[in-house]
Design a protein around this motif. Sequence first.
Motif, short mmCIF file in Angstrom:
data_model
loop_
_atom_site.label_atom_id
_atom_site.label_comp_id
_atom_site.label_asym_id
_atom_site.label_seq_id
_atom_site.Cartn_x
_atom_site.Cartn_y
_atom_site.Cartn_z
N LYS A 140 0.86 -1.19 0.00
CA LYS A 140 0.00 0.00 0.00
C LYS A 140 0.89 1.23 0.00
N LEU A 141 0.76 2.05 -1.04
CA LEU A 141 1.56 3.28 -1.16
C LEU A 141 0.71 4.49 -0.82
N ASP A 142 1.29 5.38 -0.06
CA ASP A 142 0.63 6.65 0.23
C ASP A 142 1.66 7.76 0.06
N ILE A 143 1.39 8.70 -0.84
CA ILE A 143 2.32 9.79 -1.11
C ILE A 143 2.07 10.93 -0.13
N LYS A 144 3.12 11.39 0.48
CA LYS A 144 3.03 12.41 1.53
C LYS A 144 2.54 13.75 0.97
N LYS A 145 1.39 14.22 1.51
CA LYS A 145 0.81 15.52 1.14
C LYS A 145 0.88 15.73 -0.37
N TYR A 146 0.27 14.82 -1.10
CA TYR A 146 0.46 14.76 -2.55
C TYR A 146 0.14 16.07 -3.27
N PHE A 147 -1.07 16.57 -3.09
CA PHE A 147 -1.49 17.76 -3.85
C PHE A 147 -0.68 19.01 -3.49
N TYR A 148 -0.15 19.05 -2.27
CA TYR A 148 0.66 20.20 -1.86
C TYR A 148 2.08 20.12 -2.43
N ASN A 149 2.49 18.95 -2.88
CA ASN A 149 3.88 18.75 -3.31
C ASN A 149 4.05 18.54 -4.80
N ILE A 150 3.00 18.74 -5.58
CA ILE A 150 3.13 18.66 -7.04
C ILE A 150 3.98 19.85 -7.50
N ASP A 151 5.10 19.55 -8.12
CA ASP A 151 6.04 20.59 -8.55
C ASP A 151 5.55 21.25 -9.85
N HIS A 152 5.42 22.57 -9.84
CA HIS A 152 4.87 23.29 -11.00
C HIS A 152 5.72 23.10 -12.26
N ASP A 153 7.03 23.20 -12.12
CA ASP A 153 7.91 23.09 -13.31
C ASP A 153 7.85 21.69 -13.91
#
Length: 382
Positions: A140-153
Amino acid sequence: MKRVSNIYYKVYDIDNISKMCDLVCSKVRNKEKAEKFMLYKTEHIINIRNKLISKNLNFSRYNIFLITDPKCRIIMSQSIEDKVVNHLIAKYLLVDVYENIYTSSMCATRINKGSSYGINLVKKYLNEIKYKNSNFYYLKLDIKKYFYNIDHDILKDILKKKIKDKDALEVLYKIIDSTNYTYINDCIKKLKNDRIKYLDNFELIKETEEIPLYEYNKGCSIGNQTSQAFGLIYLCDFNHYLKENLHLKYVVNYMDDFIIIHEDKKYLNYCLEKIEKYLFENLKLNLNKKKTKINGIKNGIDFLGYRFIIKDNKIIIKDNKIIMKLRTIVKNNFKRKIKNLILLVNNNYIDEKTFNNWLSSYNGLLKYGSCRNLYYTYFKLQ
C-alpha cells in the motif's frame, strides 16, 4: 508520444459552454445560487467565452474553508462562473487529451472509471489469485501531502510533452501558478488559528497544525476539477513505470493511493526501494512512511473505504468468497451524519428533498459493502 495541437477552440465553443453551465449548476449544492446563475445564463456564457478567447481569466479569489469530516483539510472553492471555466479546461484540454495514455489501473477523474471501477478492479485481481496456492502480499503506497507537493515546473514539462497548442498551455500554466498568491497561505493560517482557539483535544489540535501551507511553485488547489486532472496526469508516467519496468500486473490506484499485489514479499520490498527512488528523483515526491506498508492479503486490503477479504468457506472448501466490508470509520461517519441531518430536518433547516438527495449519494457505498443493518437503516429513512 504524439503531441496534440489545435484543441483550445473547444473550450470557448458556445455549445460546450452552455452544456457545461447546465452540468456545473446541477452539481452546485447552493441551489439558490445555481438558479440565479441560470437566470442570467446567456450573459454568463458571453462573459465566459470572452474570458477564454482573450485568455484573460482573472479568476476571483478562492473561497477557502476547513472541513473536518472525515478528517481536517482545506477546500478551495470557486464562483460558479469560474467553476464552469475550470471544468471546460479540465475536460477539453486535459481529460480528453490524456485518456488514451492512462493505464488501465488508474481511477478518478475518468469517465466510467471512478471509485466503482477501482473497487471492481480490486475484486477482479482477488478473483484471479484466490485459487492460487501461493500466499500473496500487497504493498500500500501513500504519497506524503500529494497535492501540496506537485512541482509546477515538472507538471508543466509533463504537459508540454503531450500538448503542442500554445494557447492551451498558456491557460493551463496560469491555473497551475494560481496557488502562488500570498493571500492563500494567509487565509489558511487564519483558519488554523481560529480553529485551534476553540479546541481542547490534543489530537484535533495536532491534526489542525499539520495542515500544510503552499510552498512557492508547488501544489495544486484542493477541490478544483483541473487539480484532479493534474493529479492523475502527474502520476501517469509512474504508472507506466510500475507496469512496464517493474512488471507489476496487479496494480490499482485512486489518485495517489496505490495498491500493488504480488506473491513475492521480497520482490515487493525491492519494488518499494525502486519506487521511492523514482518518485523522489523524477517527481520530487516522498512516501508517507507511516501509511506505506507491506502486508499479507489474508488480513484484508483497505482501499476506497472498504476492506476486501478473501474468506474460505469451511463447508465447500473450493468456494472462496471475496467479502467487502465498510471500514468502521466510514460507518461511524455515516451514522453521525444521519443523526445530524435528522436534527436539521426536524428543526426545518433543510427540507426532506435535500435530506433524501444526501442519502442517495451514499447508495453506491452501501450497495457494495457487507453492511446489512446499515443498509436497512438507510432504506428505512428513504
